[in-house]
Design an enzyme around this catalytic site. Structure first.
Site, mmCIF file in Angstrom:
data_model
loop_
_atom_site.group_PDB
_atom_site.id
_atom_site.type_symbol
_atom_site.label_atom_id
_atom_site.label_comp_id
_atom_site.label_asym_id
_atom_site.label_seq_id
_atom_site.Cartn_x
_atom_site.Cartn_y
_atom_site.Cartn_z
ATOM 1 N N HIS A 91 0.821 -1.205 0.000
ATOM 2 C CA HIS A 91 0.000 0.000 0.000
ATOM 3 C C HIS A 91 0.858 1.259 0.000
ATOM 4 O O HIS A 91 0.435 2.311 -0.459
ATOM 5 C CB HIS A 91 -0.911 0.039 1.236
ATOM 6 C CG HIS A 91 -1.835 -1.131 1.336
ATOM 7 N ND1 HIS A 91 -2.829 -1.358 0.420
ATOM 8 C CD2 HIS A 91 -1.908 -2.146 2.241
ATOM 9 C CE1 HIS A 91 -3.496 -2.467 0.757
ATOM 10 N NE2 HIS A 91 -2.944 -2.958 1.855
ATOM 11 N N HIS A 116 5.719 7.075 6.216
ATOM 12 C CA HIS A 116 5.432 6.486 4.909
ATOM 13 C C HIS A 116 4.949 7.588 3.964
ATOM 14 O O HIS A 116 4.772 8.737 4.395
ATOM 15 C CB HIS A 116 4.395 5.373 5.069
ATOM 16 C CG HIS A 116 3.089 5.863 5.610
ATOM 17 N ND1 HIS A 116 2.759 5.787 6.939
ATOM 18 C CD2 HIS A 116 2.038 6.479 5.004
ATOM 19 C CE1 HIS A 116 1.562 6.319 7.126
ATOM 20 N NE2 HIS A 116 1.101 6.750 5.971
ATOM 21 N N HIS A 118 2.508 9.016 0.474
ATOM 22 C CA HIS A 118 1.332 8.911 -0.397
ATOM 23 C C HIS A 118 1.568 9.710 -1.673
ATOM 24 O O HIS A 118 2.140 10.802 -1.641
ATOM 25 C CB HIS A 118 0.088 9.466 0.301
ATOM 26 C CG HIS A 118 -0.326 8.682 1.501
ATOM 27 N ND1 HIS A 118 -1.183 7.605 1.437
ATOM 28 C CD2 HIS A 118 0.028 8.799 2.803
ATOM 29 C CE1 HIS A 118 -1.343 7.103 2.653
ATOM 30 N NE2 HIS A 118 -0.621 7.812 3.509
ATOM 31 N N HIS A 135 3.720 10.896 5.940
ATOM 32 C CA HIS A 135 2.988 10.773 7.207
ATOM 33 C C HIS A 135 3.904 10.175 8.260
ATOM 34 O O HIS A 135 4.365 9.037 8.108
ATOM 35 C CB HIS A 135 1.761 9.863 7.042
ATOM 36 C CG HIS A 135 0.627 10.519 6.332
ATOM 37 N ND1 HIS A 135 -0.401 9.827 5.755
ATOM 38 C CD2 HIS A 135 0.373 11.844 6.125
ATOM 39 C CE1 HIS A 135 -1.251 10.687 5.216
ATOM 40 N NE2 HIS A 135 -0.805 11.909 5.414
ATOM 41 N N THR A 206 -6.100 7.072 7.350
ATOM 42 C CA THR A 206 -6.586 7.231 5.973
ATOM 43 C C THR A 206 -6.600 5.902 5.225
ATOM 44 O O THR A 206 -6.808 5.870 4.020
ATOM 45 C CB THR A 206 -5.735 8.258 5.196
ATOM 46 O OG1 THR A 206 -4.411 7.730 5.042
ATOM 47 C CG2 THR A 206 -5.680 9.596 5.899
ATOM 48 N N THR A 207 -6.326 4.813 5.946
ATOM 49 C CA THR A 207 -6.399 3.468 5.374
ATOM 50 C C THR A 207 -7.286 2.619 6.281
ATOM 51 O O THR A 207 -7.441 2.945 7.462
ATOM 52 C CB THR A 207 -4.999 2.814 5.317
ATOM 53 O OG1 THR A 207 -4.411 2.856 6.620
ATOM 54 C CG2 THR A 207 -4.089 3.546 4.336
HETATM 55 ZN ZN LIG Z 1 -0.575 7.776 5.509
#
Ligand SMILES: [Zn+2]
Length: 260
Positions: A91, A116, A118, A135, A206-207
């Protein structure tokens, strides 16, 4: 300590971990032309229900001039440059860090767990995405999450970001973890050591499972990377790993002013 207590503790930890692993096994992705995309996350598992029904979800769109300005203390980061490994979890590209890195925020002190990326940014400003969003995920002593979001923009002179360089050199192209043998210049991922201007609100992961009660801090000053680095990160996450922005539903969005 009594051995049985340790054994019972380990067993409940194992059960808790297998529950986490089980829900992580439900397939979800960012493709809304299929059935596993963001608009259907809430239906994929009972554990993911909040992704569909939550009223305080993330990310959000920041609309200039609608925030409540507030005098908030600066965010003070104290991050070590040692990462443990760089992980491709299917992801995102995630750097897992050793214990010891912390951030002080208006909602208290948190310990850094991992950071991580995005593509493109998840939060937007007046509807506009940044190239990437980093993030930094933290947890406090009560187990509550606090996330620092930092927008990554293309450097007009094409300069590389030193931290991103190390991360990209070590990032696995398939699902795997690569142990880090070199340090990451983590300061290159922060606009400043003390972040003065930021948005603050309460939202969610957000996941999936989209858990709420997450304290968000999103820096208003961007950091920079070369266009090639942004593209390289984009390719690693299949050119999309950002959830669409969510309804604000009357939440108060704070914008920090100088505190001195
Ligand atoms: Zn994130």
């Amino acid at each position: 300590m009594n051995k049985n207590i340790i054994r019972t503790g380990l067993m409940s930890l194992a059960i808790a971990m297998s529950a986490t692993v089980f829900s992580a096994e439900v397939h979800w992705d960012y493709d809304d032309t299929g059935t596993a995309g963001p608009s259907n996350w809430g239906n994929l598992s009972p554990d993911f229900a909040l992704c569909g029904t939550g009223q305080a979800q993330s990310p959000i769109n920041f609309i200039s001039g609608t925030e409540v300005t507030a005098e908030l203390k600066k965010l003070k980061t104290d991050y070590d440059s040692d990462g443990l490994n760089v992980q491709n979890n299917g992801h995102t590209i995630q750097v897992n860090v050793a214990p010891g890195s912390t951030i002080k925020t208006p909602t208290g002190k948190y310990a850094l767990l991992q950071y991580h990326f995005h593509f493109k940014s998840e939060h937007t400003v007046d509807g506009v995405h940044a190239g990437l969003e980093a993030h930094f995920v933290h947890m406090n002593k009560k187990g509550k999450l606090g996330v620092l979001g930092v927008f990554v923009e293309e450097d007009p002179e094409g300069k590389e970001n030193e931290a991103l360089k190390t991360i990209l050199e070590n990032a696995p192209h398939d699902i795997a973890k690569n142990t880090l043998t070199e340090e990451i210049d983590v300061e290159a991922l922060l606009p400043d050591e003390k972040i003065e201007h930021f948005w603050h609100y309460t939202g969610s992961l957000t996941t999936p499972p989209c858990s709420e009660g997450v304290k968000w801090y999103v820096a208003q000053k961007h950091i920079y990377a070369s266009a090639e680095q942004i593209e390289e990160m984009a390719a690693l996450v299949h050119h999309k790993n950002n959830r669409p922005t969510q309804a604000i539903n009357g939440r108060v969005i704070l914008s920090s002013q100088d505190d001195d």
